[in-house]
Design a protein around this motif. Structure first.
Motif, PDB file in Angstrom:
ATOM      1  N   ALA A 190       0.822  -1.217   0.000  1.00 53.47           N
ATOM      2  CA  ALA A 190       0.000   0.000   0.000  1.00 53.47           C
ATOM      3  C   ALA A 190       0.851   1.259   0.000  1.00 53.47           C
ATOM      4  CB  ALA A 190      -0.929  -0.004   1.219  1.00 53.47           C
ATOM      5  N   TYR A 191       2.033   1.173   0.571  1.00 55.52           N
ATOM      6  CA  TYR A 191       2.928   2.339   0.659  1.00 55.52           C
ATOM      7  C   TYR A 191       3.324   2.808  -0.738  1.00 55.52           C
ATOM      8  CZ  TYR A 191       6.681   5.073   2.977  1.00 55.52           C
ATOM      9  OH  TYR A 191       7.498   6.058   3.477  1.00 55.52           O
ATOM     10  N   THR A 192       3.686   1.864  -1.602  1.00 49.34           N
ATOM     11  CA  THR A 192       4.002   2.229  -2.982  1.00 49.34           C
ATOM     12  C   THR A 192       2.749   2.711  -3.697  1.00 49.34           C
ATOM     13  OG1 THR A 192       5.704   0.512  -2.986  1.00 49.34           O
ATOM     14  CG2 THR A 192       5.112   1.451  -5.103  1.00 49.34           C
ATOM     15  N   GLY A 193       1.600   2.107  -3.380  1.00 40.69           N
ATOM     16  CA  GLY A 193       0.349   2.572  -3.961  1.00 40.69           C
ATOM     17  C   GLY A 193       0.077   4.021  -3.619  1.00 40.69           C
ATOM     18  N   ARG A 194       0.336   4.392  -2.394  1.00 40.45           N
ATOM     19  CA  ARG A 194       0.118   5.775  -1.975  1.00 40.45           C
ATOM     20  C   ARG A 194       1.119   6.714  -2.647  1.00 40.45           C
ATOM     21  NH1 ARG A 194      -1.435   4.438   4.417  1.00 40.45           N
ATOM     22  NH2 ARG A 194      -3.406   3.404   3.858  1.00 40.45           N
ATOM     23  N   ALA A 195       2.312   6.193  -2.929  1.00 32.52           N
ATOM     24  CA  ALA A 195       3.290   6.992  -3.673  1.00 32.52           C
ATOM     25  C   ALA A 195       2.780   7.293  -5.080  1.00 32.52           C
ATOM     26  CB  ALA A 195       4.624   6.248  -3.740  1.00 32.52           C
ATOM     27  N   VAL A 196       2.177   6.301  -5.730  1.00 28.91           N
ATOM     28  CA  VAL A 196       1.636   6.502  -7.076  1.00 28.91           C
ATOM     29  C   VAL A 196       0.472   7.490  -7.045  1.00 28.91           C
ATOM     30  CG1 VAL A 196       0.470   5.389  -9.016  1.00 28.91           C
ATOM     31  CG2 VAL A 196       2.413   4.265  -7.917  1.00 28.91           C
ATOM     32  N   GLN A 200      11.285   8.033  -0.428  1.00 25.95           N
ATOM     33  CA  GLN A 200      11.665   9.394  -0.816  1.00 25.95           C
ATOM     34  C   GLN A 200      10.426  10.255  -1.033  1.00 25.95           C
ATOM     35  OE1 GLN A 200      13.848   9.452  -4.502  1.00 25.95           O
ATOM     36  NE2 GLN A 200      13.745  11.675  -4.716  1.00 25.95           N
ATOM     37  N   LEU A 201       9.433   9.722  -1.726  1.00 24.55           N
ATOM     38  CA  LEU A 201       8.223  10.494  -2.000  1.00 24.55           C
ATOM     39  C   LEU A 201       7.409  10.737  -0.739  1.00 24.55           C
ATOM     40  CD1 LEU A 201       7.050   8.952  -5.395  1.00 24.55           C
ATOM     41  CD2 LEU A 201       8.286  11.090  -5.008  1.00 24.55           C
ATOM     42  N   ALA A 202       7.453   9.781   0.198  1.00 24.41           N
ATOM     43  CA  ALA A 202       6.709   9.965   1.452  1.00 24.41           C
ATOM     44  C   ALA A 202       7.218  11.173   2.224  1.00 24.41           C
ATOM     45  CB  ALA A 202       6.818   8.711   2.311  1.00 24.41           C
ATOM     46  N   GLN A 203       8.517  11.422   2.151  1.00 20.52           N
ATOM     47  CA  GLN A 203       9.076  12.579   2.859  1.00 20.52           C
ATOM     48  C   GLN A 203       8.586  13.883   2.235  1.00 20.52           C
ATOM     49  OE1 GLN A 203      10.600  11.370   5.538  1.00 20.52           O
ATOM     50  NE2 GLN A 203      10.354   9.371   4.546  1.00 20.52           N
ATOM     51  N   VAL A 204       8.303  13.859   0.935  1.00 12.60           N
ATOM     52  CA  VAL A 204       7.850  15.066   0.230  1.00 12.60           C
ATOM     53  C   VAL A 204       6.342  15.273   0.381  1.00 12.60           C
ATOM     54  CG1 VAL A 204       7.657  16.176  -2.034  1.00 12.60           C
ATOM     55  CG2 VAL A 204       9.739  14.910  -1.432  1.00 12.60           C
ATOM     56  N   TYR A 205       5.569  14.189   0.195  1.00  8.01           N
ATOM     57  CA  TYR A 205       4.114  14.309   0.149  1.00  8.01           C
ATOM     58  C   TYR A 205       3.437  14.063   1.499  1.00  8.01           C
ATOM     59  CZ  TYR A 205       4.459  14.364  -4.968  1.00  8.01           C
ATOM     60  OH  TYR A 205       4.752  14.685  -6.270  1.00  8.01           O
ATOM     61  N   GLY A 206       4.141  13.412   2.421  1.00  9.42           N
ATOM     62  CA  GLY A 206       3.583  13.231   3.754  1.00  9.42           C
ATOM     63  C   GLY A 206       2.686  12.030   3.948  1.00  9.42           C
ATOM     64  N   THR A 211       1.760   8.012   4.572  1.00 11.60           N
ATOM     65  CA  THR A 211       2.367   7.023   5.463  1.00 11.60           C
ATOM     66  C   THR A 211       2.027   5.609   5.016  1.00 11.60           C
ATOM     67  OG1 THR A 211       0.475   6.874   6.966  1.00 11.60           O
ATOM     68  CG2 THR A 211       2.108   8.615   7.406  1.00 11.60           C
ATOM     69  N   ASP A 212       2.717   4.663   5.606  1.00 14.35           N
ATOM     70  CA  ASP A 212       2.378   3.258   5.412  1.00 14.35           C
ATOM     71  C   ASP A 212       1.170   2.931   6.287  1.00 14.35           C
ATOM     72  OD1 ASP A 212       2.498   0.659   4.525  1.00 14.35           O
ATOM     73  OD2 ASP A 212       4.561   0.307   5.140  1.00 14.35           O
ATOM     74  N   LEU A 213       0.712   1.690   6.220  1.00 18.41           N
ATOM     75  CA  LEU A 213      -0.483   1.288   6.955  1.00 18.41           C
ATOM     76  C   LEU A 213      -0.360   1.506   8.456  1.00 18.41           C
ATOM     77  CD1 LEU A 213      -1.248  -2.060   5.081  1.00 18.41           C
ATOM     78  CD2 LEU A 213      -2.424   0.139   4.803  1.00 18.41           C
ATOM     79  N   ASP A 214       0.870   1.431   8.985  1.00 21.65           N
ATOM     80  CA  ASP A 214       1.060   1.585  10.432  1.00 21.65           C
ATOM     81  C   ASP A 214       1.341   3.022  10.834  1.00 21.65           C
ATOM     82  OD1 ASP A 214       3.600   1.950   9.460  1.00 21.65           O
ATOM     83  OD2 ASP A 214       4.523   0.311  10.594  1.00 21.65           O
ATOM     84  N   GLY A 215       1.236   3.955   9.886  1.00 22.16           N
ATOM     85  CA  GLY A 215       1.452   5.366  10.209  1.00 22.16           C
ATOM     86  C   GLY A 215       2.896   5.807  10.110  1.00 22.16           C
ATOM     87  N   SER A 216       3.808   4.894   9.772  1.00 20.22           N
ATOM     88  CA  SER A 216       5.217   5.244   9.669  1.00 20.22           C
ATOM     89  C   SER A 216       5.575   5.611   8.234  1.00 20.22           C
ATOM     90  CB  SER A 216       6.098   4.086  10.132  1.00 20.22           C
ATOM     91  OG  SER A 216       6.007   2.995   9.218  1.00 20.22           O
ATOM     92  N   ARG A 217       6.809   6.131   8.047  1.00 22.49           N
ATOM     93  CA  ARG A 217       7.299   6.474   6.710  1.00 22.49           C
ATOM     94  C   ARG A 217       8.668   5.808   6.497  1.00 22.49           C
ATOM     95  NH1 ARG A 217       5.464  11.835   8.285  1.00 22.49           N
ATOM     96  NH2 ARG A 217       3.470  12.251   7.258  1.00 22.49           N
ATOM     97  N   PRO A 218       8.684   4.502   6.231  1.00 21.46           N
ATOM     98  CA  PRO A 218       9.965   3.826   6.036  1.00 21.46           C
ATOM     99  C   PRO A 218      10.718   4.365   4.822  1.00 21.46           C
ATOM    100  CG  PRO A 218       8.122   2.380   5.465  1.00 21.46           C
ATOM    101  CD  PRO A 218       7.539   3.583   6.119  1.00 21.46           C
ATOM    102  N   ASP A 219      11.992   4.611   5.002  1.00 18.69           N
ATOM    103  CA  ASP A 219      12.864   5.088   3.922  1.00 18.69           C
ATOM    104  C   ASP A 219      13.895   3.993   3.675  1.00 18.69           C
ATOM    105  OD1 ASP A 219      14.230   6.525   2.055  1.00 18.69           O
ATOM    106  OD2 ASP A 219      14.673   8.243   3.350  1.00 18.69           O
ATOM    107  N   ALA A 220      13.457   2.926   3.010  1.00 23.15           N
ATOM    108  CA  ALA A 220      14.233   1.688   2.929  1.00 23.15           C
ATOM    109  C   ALA A 220      15.559   1.837   2.208  1.00 23.15           C
ATOM    110  CB  ALA A 220      13.397   0.598   2.268  1.00 23.15           C
ATOM    111  N   TRP A 221      15.570   2.568   1.090  1.00 23.87           N
ATOM    112  CA  TRP A 221      16.807   2.597   0.313  1.00 23.87           C
ATOM    113  C   TRP A 221      17.890   3.423   0.989  1.00 23.87           C
ATOM    114  CZ3 TRP A 221      17.919  -1.005  -2.926  1.00 23.87           C
ATOM    115  CH2 TRP A 221      16.854  -1.748  -3.464  1.00 23.87           C
TER     116      TRP A 221
END
Length: 304
Positions: free
Chosen positions: A240-246, A267-273, A275-285
């Motif tokens: 879902a996190y990548t889905g929200r990025a799209v 990277q996009l989560a830091q710009v657009y705000g 989150t993943d399903l648990d409310g976090s913003r993992p920056d895996a790479w």
């Protein structure tokens, strides 16, 4: 419910499971009509031999608030893709978003095996599944997409451009496949810009796909239990996190700022705000480069 994509039409090519399913469902949650394609249906599975089907994905899209339409398509078959796009034109008259997420090469990949020892037939099929499918789909779909300025192509890959250029991906065929998809977005951006459209390559991080969760013997609800066996799984993310990025890309009025670039969900989560399903913003790479690759103990503090 966020209806920012109501009236928009998306094609998620390779929507059966994992990232493709996550993207399709989140587009549905934003109100889009989503054509969900793949080879696995309730009538029969693909060579992946997984239980997920495109009908299930389409139902999840509709349940989320959009309209999901399942279409069985082998994206290596040009005529099947042509017929798909003709159907979209006939039924909707437009295409606003193409997500090229076709893959299916994992069962064919031999890890840490040199090119001369890897099965050549399997290796060449990996490249066909990862590159030819994307080219065939874009060839048929982009003439419809460019009829409306603002259209977007998202090429889904594994790894940021910087990481893929600097690191061996443990298989010549896998390495070439994933780097090629990064490049496809760059190429298509140059071809789409004169039509007011753009393209971007997007990578999820360490994905909690159905097969990954199954392999660790966990579910999305208790996924953290897998960190006992693999501590770095602490940085993992849901589809879902990548889905929200799209969705964020597709709804950004200035989406062309990313055109031609390779970006990650984190990277996009830091710009657009988002989150993943648990409310976090993992920056895996960033984590992979700064923690895992340097042999540091698993610790996601500051990375999610």
């Amino acid at each position: 419910m966020n209806r920012t994509l109501e009236g928009k039409v998306a094609l998620v090519a390779g929507a059966t499971r994992a990232t493709g399913r996550g993207i399709a469902v989140e587009l549905g949650a934003a109100g889009a009509t989503v054509y969900c394609t793949g080879r696995s249906t309730r009538q029969g599975a693909s060579e992946m031999k997984r239980p997920e089907t495109i009908e299930e994905t389409a139902e999840l899209v509709t349940r989320a608030g959009g309209q999901g339409i399942a279409v069985q398509v082998d994206h290596l078959e040009s005529e099947q893709v042509r017929a798909l796009v003709e159907r979209i034109r006939s039924e909707r008259g437009r295409l606003d978003l193409l997500v090229n997420d076709i893959w299916g090469g994992d069962p064919l990949t031999e890890w840490n095996v040199p090119v001369w020892s890897h099965s050549l037939d399997d290796g060449l099929r990996i490249l066909r599944l990862a590159v030819d499918t994307h080219l065939i789909t874009s060839h048929h779909a982009l003439p419809l997409l460019i009829e409306n300025p603002g259209g977007l192509v998202v090429e889904v890959t594994d790894g940021t451009l910087e990481y893929n250029l600097a690191n061996y991906r443990l298989s010549a065929f896998y390495d070439l496949a994933k780097l090629s998809v990064n490049r496809l977005a760059f190429i298509q951006d140059h071809e789409l810009r004169p039509h007011g459209c753009g393209a971007v390559s997007l990578t999820p991080g360490w994905l909690r796909s159905e097969s990954m969760l199954e392999g660790f013997g966990v579910t999305e609800e208790n996924w953290r239990d897998a960190t006992v066996a693999q501590p770095h799984f602490v940085i993992s993310e849901s589809p879902a996190y990548t889905g929200r990025a799209v969705v964020a890309l597709a709804t950004d009025e200035d989406r062309t700022r990313w055109s031609g670039q390779a970006v990650s969900s984190g990277q996009l989560a830091q710009v657009y705000g988002f989150t993943d399903l648990d409310g976090s913003r993992p920056d895996a790479w960033r984590y992979i480069e700064e923690v895992e690759s340097k042999g540091k103990p698993a610790d996601a503090t500051g990375y999610r």
